[in-house]
Scaffold this active site. Structure first.
Site, mmCIF file in Angstrom:
data_model
loop_
_atom_site.group_PDB
_atom_site.id
_atom_site.type_symbol
_atom_site.label_atom_id
_atom_site.label_comp_id
_atom_site.label_asym_id
_atom_site.label_seq_id
_atom_site.Cartn_x
_atom_site.Cartn_y
_atom_site.Cartn_z
ATOM 1 C CB CYS A 34 -3.515 1.682 1.674
ATOM 2 S SG CYS A 34 -2.465 1.705 0.215
ATOM 3 C CB CYS A 47 -0.064 2.372 2.297
ATOM 4 S SG CYS A 47 -1.052 3.357 1.159
#
Length: 105
Positions: free
Chosen positions: A30, A33
């Site tokens: 991600c 993230c």
């Protein structure tokens, strides 16, 4: 210091914490993230002793991912006194994260 938690350590590290805890539900693949990692490290350092920052790898910890109905990541959950009190999703600054979670430290 950001603490990596698993299903086995979640109760002790998050639910039994005597200070508020932000849990970052994230995954290695991600992009947002990864962008949040330095923000969370800075928060953990700045608020040490007042706020705990934990990370849950959503791919490795499917039980926790399902338990907290994580549909989008990064998702940040706020836990106080063992209770899941609020959540927010997406990349944001420290200020916006605190506003989204209603944190005043």
């Amino acid at each position: 210091m950001v603490v990596n938690v698993t299903t086995e350590t979640f109760e002790q590290e998050v639910l039994q914490s005597d200070i508020p805890v932000i849990v970052d539900f994230w995954a290695k693949w991600c992009g947002p993230c990864k962008m949040m990692a330095p923000v969370l490290e800075a928060i953990a350092e700045k608020y040490e002793g007042k706020l705990k920052v934990c990370k849950v790898d959503t791919d490795a910890e499917m039980e926790l991912t399902a338990r907290f109905a994580v549909m989008s990541i990064p998702m940040f959950g706020l836990f106080e006194n063992g209770e899941f009190v609020d959540q927010t999703v997406g990349y944001m600054s420290e200020e916006d994260l605190f506003k989204s979670l209603g944190l005043n430290l």
